[in-house]
Design a protein around this motif. Sequence first.
Motif, PDB file in Angstrom:
ATOM      1  N   THR A  66       0.875  -1.314   0.081  1.00 48.97           N
ATOM      2  CA  THR A  66      -0.013  -0.079   0.400  1.00 48.97           C
ATOM      3  C   THR A  66       0.795   1.452   0.087  1.00 48.97           C
ATOM      4  OG1 THR A  66      -0.490   0.078   2.629  1.00 48.97           O
ATOM      5  CG2 THR A  66      -1.312  -1.390   1.581  1.00 48.97           C
ATOM      6  N   ILE A  67       0.193   2.272  -1.065  1.00 46.19           N
ATOM      7  CA  ILE A  67       0.885   3.632  -0.285  1.00 46.19           C
ATOM      8  C   ILE A  67       0.831   4.012   0.829  1.00 46.19           C
ATOM      9  CG2 ILE A  67       1.285   5.421  -2.307  1.00 46.19           C
ATOM     10  CD1 ILE A  67       2.662   3.025  -2.824  1.00 46.19           C
ATOM     11  N   PHE A  74       4.941  15.159  -0.576  1.00 44.15           N
ATOM     12  CA  PHE A  74       6.461  14.988  -1.617  1.00 44.15           C
ATOM     13  C   PHE A  74       5.784  15.217  -3.218  1.00 44.15           C
ATOM     14  CE2 PHE A  74       7.905  11.458   1.638  1.00 44.15           C
ATOM     15  CZ  PHE A  74       9.153  11.537   0.525  1.00 44.15           C
ATOM     16  N   SER A  75       5.063  17.032  -3.281  1.00 46.29           N
ATOM     17  CA  SER A  75       4.105  18.007  -3.577  1.00 46.29           C
ATOM     18  C   SER A  75       5.571  18.614  -4.495  1.00 46.29           C
ATOM     19  CB  SER A  75       4.029  18.988  -3.536  1.00 46.29           C
ATOM     20  OG  SER A  75       4.459  19.515  -2.990  1.00 46.29           O
ATOM     21  N   SER A  76       6.991  18.409  -5.112  1.00 47.69           N
ATOM     22  CA  SER A  76       7.649  18.903  -6.231  1.00 47.69           C
ATOM     23  C   SER A  76       7.855  17.798  -6.444  1.00 47.69           C
ATOM     24  CB  SER A  76       9.271  19.605  -4.725  1.00 47.69           C
ATOM     25  OG  SER A  76       9.949  18.807  -4.413  1.00 47.69           O
ATOM     26  N   ILE A  77       8.165  16.530  -6.376  1.00 47.05           N
ATOM     27  CA  ILE A  77       8.998  15.242  -6.892  1.00 47.05           C
ATOM     28  C   ILE A  77       7.950  15.228  -8.821  1.00 47.05           C
ATOM     29  CG2 ILE A  77       9.078  13.529  -4.819  1.00 47.05           C
ATOM     30  CD1 ILE A  77       6.522  11.742  -6.014  1.00 47.05           C
ATOM     31  N   THR A  78       9.311  15.249  -9.654  1.00 44.15           N
ATOM     32  CA  THR A  78       9.074  14.766 -10.762  1.00 44.15           C
ATOM     33  C   THR A  78       9.145  13.311 -11.424  1.00 44.15           C
ATOM     34  OG1 THR A  78      11.141  15.400 -11.596  1.00 44.15           O
ATOM     35  CG2 THR A  78       9.737  17.453 -11.279  1.00 44.15           C
ATOM     36  N   VAL A  92      -6.112   7.709  -3.639  1.00 46.39           N
ATOM     37  CA  VAL A  92      -6.054   9.460  -4.548  1.00 46.39           C
ATOM     38  C   VAL A  92      -5.278  10.067  -4.009  1.00 46.39           C
ATOM     39  CG1 VAL A  92      -7.691  11.015  -4.649  1.00 46.39           C
ATOM     40  CG2 VAL A  92      -8.307   9.180  -4.992  1.00 46.39           C
ATOM     41  N   THR A  93      -4.092  10.139  -3.090  1.00 48.62           N
ATOM     42  CA  THR A  93      -3.356  10.942  -2.852  1.00 48.62           C
ATOM     43  C   THR A  93      -2.003  11.173  -3.898  1.00 48.62           C
ATOM     44  OG1 THR A  93      -2.224   8.875  -1.941  1.00 48.62           O
ATOM     45  CG2 THR A  93      -3.876  10.946  -0.041  1.00 48.62           C
ATOM     46  N   VAL A  94      -1.559  10.228  -4.159  1.00 52.31           N
ATOM     47  CA  VAL A  94      -0.935   9.848  -6.051  1.00 52.31           C
ATOM     48  C   VAL A  94      -0.840  10.500  -6.565  1.00 52.31           C
ATOM     49  CG1 VAL A  94      -0.211   8.586  -7.569  1.00 52.31           C
ATOM     50  CG2 VAL A  94       0.042   7.461  -5.020  1.00 52.31           C
ATOM     51  N   CYS A  95      -2.056  11.382  -6.912  1.00 46.34           N
ATOM     52  CA  CYS A  95      -2.451  12.262  -8.106  1.00 46.34           C
ATOM     53  C   CYS A  95      -3.064  13.528  -7.112  1.00 46.34           C
ATOM     54  CB  CYS A  95      -4.131  11.399  -8.089  1.00 46.34           C
ATOM     55  SG  CYS A  95      -5.054   9.845  -9.013  1.00 46.34           S
ATOM     56  N   SER A 112      -7.373  -1.758 -11.346  1.00 48.04           N
ATOM     57  CA  SER A 112      -7.938  -0.798 -11.715  1.00 48.04           C
ATOM     58  C   SER A 112      -7.249   0.792 -11.406  1.00 48.04           C
ATOM     59  CB  SER A 112      -9.755  -0.566 -11.008  1.00 48.04           C
ATOM     60  OG  SER A 112      -9.229  -0.304  -9.703  1.00 48.04           O
ATOM     61  N   LEU A 113      -7.251   1.913 -11.619  1.00 42.61           N
ATOM     62  CA  LEU A 113      -7.238   3.509 -11.541  1.00 42.61           C
ATOM     63  C   LEU A 113      -7.968   4.143 -10.974  1.00 42.61           C
ATOM     64  CD1 LEU A 113      -4.762   3.556 -14.797  1.00 42.61           C
ATOM     65  CD2 LEU A 113      -3.942   2.806 -12.015  1.00 42.61           C
ATOM     66  N   PRO A 114      -6.969   5.381 -10.007  1.00 42.87           N
ATOM     67  CA  PRO A 114      -8.761   6.419  -9.992  1.00 42.87           C
ATOM     68  C   PRO A 114      -8.832   6.700 -10.554  1.00 42.87           C
ATOM     69  CG  PRO A 114      -6.309   6.558  -9.202  1.00 42.87           C
ATOM     70  CD  PRO A 114      -6.111   5.249  -9.516  1.00 42.87           C
ATOM     71  N   HIS A 115     -10.169   7.478 -10.731  1.00 42.35           N
ATOM     72  CA  HIS A 115     -10.655   8.302 -11.895  1.00 42.35           C
ATOM     73  C   HIS A 115      -9.833   9.709 -11.562  1.00 42.35           C
ATOM     74  CE1 HIS A 115     -12.867  10.358 -14.610  1.00 42.35           C
ATOM     75  NE2 HIS A 115     -13.304  11.223 -13.222  1.00 42.35           N
ATOM     76  N   GLU A 116      -9.073  10.034 -10.556  1.00 42.91           N
ATOM     77  CA  GLU A 116      -8.413  11.077 -10.721  1.00 42.91           C
ATOM     78  C   GLU A 116      -7.239  11.116 -10.733  1.00 42.91           C
ATOM     79  OE1 GLU A 116     -11.741  10.820  -7.590  1.00 42.91           O
ATOM     80  OE2 GLU A 116      -9.991   9.449  -7.822  1.00 42.91           O
ATOM     81  N   ILE A 117      -6.574  10.246 -11.762  1.00 44.09           N
ATOM     82  CA  ILE A 117      -5.256  10.097 -12.523  1.00 44.09           C
ATOM     83  C   ILE A 117      -5.542  11.192 -13.206  1.00 44.09           C
ATOM     84  CG2 ILE A 117      -5.987   8.518 -14.328  1.00 44.09           C
ATOM     85  CD1 ILE A 117      -3.103   7.467 -13.575  1.00 44.09           C
ATOM     86  N   GLY A 118      -6.658  11.489 -13.729  1.00 46.27           N
ATOM     87  CA  GLY A 118      -6.253  12.627 -14.694  1.00 46.27           C
ATOM     88  C   GLY A 118      -6.077  13.711 -14.001  1.00 46.27           C
TER      89      GLY A 118
END
Length: 244
Positions: A66-67, A74-78, A92-95, A112-118
């Motif tokens: 789990t993440i 880590f808002s600045s990671i690319t 969703v936090t990853v998104c 599946s992937l979260p809809h928020e990946i967009g």
Amino acid sequence: MAKGTKTKQTKGKKLTLKMVQNCMELTLDGKRRLDLSFKEITTVPKCIQKLHDMDQLYLSRNLIRTIPDFIDQFSSITVLDLHSNYLEHIPVTVCRLQNLLVLNLCNNRLTSLPHEIGLLKKLHVLNLGLNQLEALPTSIAALKELRHIGLSDNRFTQVPLCLSRLSKLEKVNLDRNPILTEDAPSHKLMTVTESLYLVKESLLCEDCLSKCQTERKKMEDAMKRKEPKLLSLSNLVTQQDRGV
């Protein structure tokens, strides 16, 4: 990494803050990288929150299931590399990592992937190979900067239509998916597991483009004769040659 069924929970290693700090690197282009790959950890160490100003975070080839929600610190990671773990879902936090350019989720257990990946508007590369995906959320169409998407070794039976709305998309890897093709004589569906790549016509050299156009015409003619034809996306060329 072997993904066989386990009879009991694997006990992972514990990392201290000092051990984590020793994994910090400076890349040639001056980026700060935290590389915790190959550490045999089952959870993301809480102590890494103190290093939230990193530019790149590598957690690949571990035993992570789990993440944690604090990942959004880590808002600045690319770059976020989570490949070869035991992830069954992406929170969703990853998104919320709005600066991500590269997200590697290859070789996990995602269905599946979260809809928020967009929301990952800056994303250039998304690797989802070696999972158990059958479809993509329609929000993928919002990733207008996406150049490469890896979908190999999943359970797709057709090319996701949402990809046709990505104008900057250069390459789609659908290798070893059960892409369906219509078998006219029997009117049944058959499974195609051969290599399938999709690239924009503008990226092909003149000779390769001519070759692809010839092959496509052959498939169109075959379709008229009630012979099988692979599915394709508009404005993309079916490509089976890895070298192009």
